[in-house]
Motif scaffolding. Structure first.
Motif, short mmCIF file in Angstrom:
data_model
loop_
_atom_site.label_atom_id
_atom_site.label_comp_id
_atom_site.label_asym_id
_atom_site.label_seq_id
_atom_site.Cartn_x
_atom_site.Cartn_y
_atom_site.Cartn_z
N ALA A 79 0.86 -1.20 0.00
CA ALA A 79 0.00 0.00 0.00
C ALA A 79 0.89 1.24 0.00
CB ALA A 79 -0.99 -0.03 1.15
N GLY A 80 0.44 2.31 0.63
CA GLY A 80 1.25 3.52 0.71
C GLY A 80 1.18 4.40 -0.52
N GLY A 81 0.15 4.20 -1.34
CA GLY A 81 -0.02 5.02 -2.54
C GLY A 81 -0.78 6.30 -2.24
N ALA A 82 -1.04 7.05 -3.28
CA ALA A 82 -1.69 8.36 -3.14
C ALA A 82 -3.07 8.26 -2.48
CB ALA A 82 -1.80 9.03 -4.50
N LEU A 83 -3.80 7.18 -2.72
CA LEU A 83 -5.16 7.05 -2.18
C LEU A 83 -5.21 6.30 -0.85
CD1 LEU A 83 -7.06 6.27 -5.50
CD2 LEU A 83 -6.74 8.48 -4.37
N ASP A 84 -4.07 5.77 -0.41
CA ASP A 84 -4.02 5.01 0.84
C ASP A 84 -3.82 5.93 2.04
OD1 ASP A 84 -4.19 2.42 -0.42
OD2 ASP A 84 -2.09 2.67 -1.01
N THR A 85 -4.09 5.41 3.23
CA THR A 85 -3.82 6.15 4.45
C THR A 85 -2.74 5.47 5.29
OG1 THR A 85 -5.62 5.02 5.60
CG2 THR A 85 -6.13 7.16 4.58
N GLU A 86 -2.36 4.25 4.90
CA GLU A 86 -1.31 3.50 5.58
C GLU A 86 -0.44 2.82 4.54
OE1 GLU A 86 -3.07 0.68 8.25
OE2 GLU A 86 -4.02 2.22 9.47
N GLY A 87 0.80 2.58 4.90
CA GLY A 87 1.72 1.89 4.00
C GLY A 87 2.86 1.28 4.77
#
Length: 124
Positions: A79-87
């Motif tokens: 995850a950790g992309g522009a639309l994510d909130t966690e990565g």
């Protein structure tokens, strides 16, 4: 000049904008910029890019023993992309201290605070 984070991009096009205050678009970009900040001994950036809930004091971010950072290898991202909130970013960073090469292997967690990626914590 090639970026310190070994992205094969120029420093100007890679980490420098984040070190100057631009928000990193992904958790990996933030992680790479934090590595560059360690190379350049930019404790203020490390402090600002650390989650308010887990960051240490500014004084503790001052490097004790002089370290010469050697290399960064990104092993995995989740995850950790522009639309994510966690990565999550797993990496290995090698450094030289007292003429001895050491390796930091960490699985780092990142979250968004105020719509900006920040470092939360990591497991070694």
């Amino acid at each position: 000049m090639t970026c310190y984070c070994q992205s094969n991009k120029s420093f100007f096009d890679c980490c420098e904008p984040y070190l100057r205050g631009e928000a990193a678009p992904t958790a990996e970009a933030l992680m790479r910029s934090r590595y560059s900040a360690y190379v350049l001994d930019k404790g203020n950036y490390l402090y600002k890019s650390w989650s308010q809930s887990t960051r240490p004091s500014k004084k503790s971010l001052k490097q004790g023993e002089p370290m010469q950072w050697q290399s960064l290898e990104i092993i995995n991202t989740e995850a950790g992309g522009a639309l994510d909130t966690e990565g999550v970013v797993e990496f290995k960073a090698s450094y030289l201290v007292d003429e001895k090469t050491e390796t930091l292997h960490e699985v780092s967690r990142f979250i968004k605070e105020n719509n900006r990626w920040v470092y939360l914590d990591g497991n070694y």
